[in-house]
Design a protein around this motif. Structure first.
Motif, short mmCIF file in Angstrom:
data_model
loop_
_atom_site.label_atom_id
_atom_site.label_comp_id
_atom_site.label_asym_id
_atom_site.label_seq_id
_atom_site.Cartn_x
_atom_site.Cartn_y
_atom_site.Cartn_z
N VAL A 79 0.83 -1.21 0.00
CA VAL A 79 0.00 0.00 0.00
C VAL A 79 0.87 1.26 0.00
N GLY A 80 0.44 2.25 -0.74
CA GLY A 80 1.04 3.58 -0.69
C GLY A 80 -0.04 4.60 -0.40
N VAL A 81 0.36 5.77 0.06
CA VAL A 81 -0.59 6.83 0.40
C VAL A 81 -0.11 8.15 -0.21
N VAL A 82 -1.05 8.92 -0.72
CA VAL A 82 -0.73 10.26 -1.21
C VAL A 82 -1.62 11.28 -0.51
N SER A 83 -1.11 12.50 -0.44
CA SER A 83 -1.84 13.58 0.22
C SER A 83 -1.42 14.91 -0.38
N ARG A 84 -2.29 15.88 -0.23
CA ARG A 84 -1.94 17.23 -0.67
C ARG A 84 -0.90 17.84 0.27
N GLY A 85 -0.92 17.42 1.53
CA GLY A 85 0.01 17.98 2.50
C GLY A 85 -0.41 19.33 3.01
N TYR A 86 -1.70 19.48 3.29
CA TYR A 86 -2.22 20.77 3.74
C TYR A 86 -1.54 21.21 5.04
N GLY A 87 -1.16 22.48 5.09
CA GLY A 87 -0.49 23.02 6.27
C GLY A 87 1.02 22.95 6.18
N GLY A 88 1.56 22.27 5.17
CA GLY A 88 3.00 22.19 5.00
C GLY A 88 3.45 22.92 3.75
N CYS A 106 5.68 18.75 5.04
CA CYS A 106 4.71 17.84 4.44
C CYS A 106 3.30 17.96 5.01
N GLY A 107 3.13 18.70 6.11
CA GLY A 107 1.82 18.74 6.76
C GLY A 107 1.73 17.68 7.85
N ASP A 108 0.78 17.85 8.74
CA ASP A 108 0.70 16.95 9.90
C ASP A 108 0.13 15.58 9.57
N GLU A 109 -0.92 15.51 8.75
CA GLU A 109 -1.57 14.23 8.50
C GLU A 109 -0.70 13.24 7.73
N PRO A 110 0.00 13.66 6.65
CA PRO A 110 0.89 12.71 5.97
C PRO A 110 1.98 12.17 6.88
N LEU A 111 2.54 13.04 7.73
CA LEU A 111 3.60 12.59 8.63
C LEU A 111 3.04 11.59 9.65
N LEU A 112 1.84 11.86 10.15
CA LEU A 112 1.19 10.93 11.07
C LEU A 112 1.02 9.56 10.41
N ILE A 113 0.53 9.55 9.18
CA ILE A 113 0.30 8.29 8.47
C ILE A 113 1.61 7.54 8.26
N TRP A 114 2.64 8.27 7.85
CA TRP A 114 3.93 7.63 7.58
C TRP A 114 4.53 7.04 8.86
N ARG A 115 4.48 7.79 9.95
CA ARG A 115 5.05 7.30 11.21
C ARG A 115 4.25 6.13 11.76
N ARG A 116 2.94 6.19 11.63
CA ARG A 116 2.10 5.14 12.20
C ARG A 116 2.17 3.84 11.39
N THR A 117 2.26 3.93 10.07
CA THR A 117 2.14 2.72 9.23
C THR A 117 3.46 2.28 8.61
N GLY A 118 4.37 3.23 8.32
CA GLY A 118 5.61 2.87 7.65
C GLY A 118 5.48 2.65 6.16
N VAL A 119 4.29 2.87 5.59
CA VAL A 119 4.12 2.67 4.15
C VAL A 119 4.66 3.89 3.39
N PRO A 120 4.97 3.72 2.11
CA PRO A 120 5.41 4.88 1.31
C PRO A 120 4.33 5.95 1.25
N VAL A 121 4.71 7.19 1.53
CA VAL A 121 3.79 8.33 1.50
C VAL A 121 4.41 9.43 0.66
N ALA A 122 3.63 9.97 -0.26
CA ALA A 122 4.09 11.07 -1.10
C ALA A 122 3.12 12.23 -1.00
N VAL A 123 3.66 13.44 -1.06
CA VAL A 123 2.87 14.65 -0.89
C VAL A 123 3.08 15.57 -2.08
N SER A 124 1.98 16.11 -2.58
CA SER A 124 2.05 17.13 -3.62
C SER A 124 0.68 17.78 -3.77
N PRO A 125 0.64 19.10 -4.00
CA PRO A 125 -0.65 19.73 -4.29
C PRO A 125 -1.31 19.10 -5.52
#
Length: 338
Positions: A79-88, A106-125
């Motif tokens: 699994v991978g996760v993407v986010s806009r990275g709002y706030g970063g 990167c914003g708070d939510e993407p970092l939370l997801i990455w730290r909690r799950t360890g899955v690849p996370v990418a951020v971009s508007p």
């Protein structure tokens, strides 16, 4: 927060209604431009699951994303996760998260997801760029987009909408007269409607948030919630009152409850002022990812996890795994045809 309270009333500010009509017209035209191919939609060789909402503010999308990642990992899917990275803010995008990336970037939510799950996370508007970065770097079976229901440049196989079961759609008006990004009829086109709290209606799936064990920001120590007394509770999320209610439901009566704006940036001094006598300070996990670098020994955070009934879990898994298997079959067929 004040705006959201106004939107919760049945009546909007009537002078804003023409702007809501204009907003609705623009968003409808944007959606149709992608639907009819006037604008390019980007596809990828794995399914995209968008977890979004129809209103502004926190509805519980990120806990659902965490739940989906965990359960799909348990089933053996990559699994991978993407986010806009709002706030970063980053000087470059897409941004692939690693141990050197902080929430300011990167914003708070993407970092939370990455730290909690360890899955690849990418951020971009531009979420298509984030997905492309994951595709280039990792072998994945599926990508989950945290928010992005209205980001139609990214083709999606499954749309899941999270609704706040207590507030639902407020006064029902589009921005700026109300909290709606799209009208409620949009729910007829999505694959799943998940209701966070409150009571689900027929055809909707119920979700509850369950509190875990408080964790110390400084040491990582865990301690029962009822042992954190006297405690000041703070939250910088869409609906802080929900977090405060969770703490009280855990058997704790805070001496003070402090609300901050969603995605608030914190400084050590401003938080020190909340506990002048070194009382326990309890915050959300989303707040904690922004405070770890200057944490005090009496600061704690309370993780929460989404819980869905077995029938809802089964329904979502069947939907998602079917999409994964179909994508793999199509990829195999394309390789044979080459």
């Amino acid at each position: 927060m004040k705006t959201q309270r106004i939107w919760s009333n049945t009546s909007p500010f009537y002078f804003l209604i023409p702007f809501s009509w204009l907003y609705g017209l623009i968003t409808t035209l944007i959606r149709f431009s992608y639907h009819y191919g006037w604008k390019k939609t980007h596809h990828f060789p794995f399914p995209i699951v968008v977890v979004g909402n129809l209103t502004v503010g926190g509805n519980g999308k990120t806990p659902l994303v965490l739940w989906l990642v965990k359960i799909l990992q348990q089933r053996g899917w990559r699994v991978g996760v993407v986010s806009r990275g709002y706030g970063g803010y980053s000087s470059y995008y897409p941004l692939l998260l690693n141990a050197c990336i902080n929430s300011d970037q990167c914003g708070d939510e993407p970092l939370l997801i990455w730290r909690r799950t360890g899955v690849p996370v990418a951020v971009s508007p531009r979420r298509t760029e984030a997905v492309a970065a994951l595709f280039k770097k990792h072998t994945l079976d599926i990508v989950i987009s945290d928010d992005g229901l209205q980001h139609y440049a990214l083709a999606r196989d499954i749309e899941l909408v999270v609704i706040d079961g207590d507030h639902r759609f407020g006064n029902g008006w589009r921005l700026p007269a109300g909290p709606m990004r799209e009208c409620a009829n949009r729910l007829k086109t999505v694959h799943g409607i998940i209701v966070n709290g409150g009571n689900a209606k027929p055809g909707e799936l119920q979700m509850r948030l369950q509190a875990g064990i408080p964790i110390n920001l400084y040491s990582g120590e865990r301690l029962a919630l009822t042992n954190l007394t006297p405690v000041v509770v703070m939250a910088g999320i869409g609906h802080p009152s929900r977090f405060f209610a969770t703490v009280r439901a855990g058997g704790v009566t805070p001496i003070r409850e402090v609300s901050f704006s969603d995605h608030q940036n914190y400084k050590q001094k401003m938080l020190d002022e909340l506990t002048p006598r070194q009382e326990f300070l309890l915050m959300t996990e989303k707040d904690a990812v922004k405070c770890g670098s200057f944490a005090r020994a009496h600061w704690w955070y309370l993780p929460v996890d989404a819980f869905l009934p077995t029938c809802a879990e089964k329904k979502l898994l069947i939907l998602i795994e079917k999409a994964i298997i179909c994508a793999k079959s199509e990829n195999v067929s394309m390789m044979k045809d080459v």
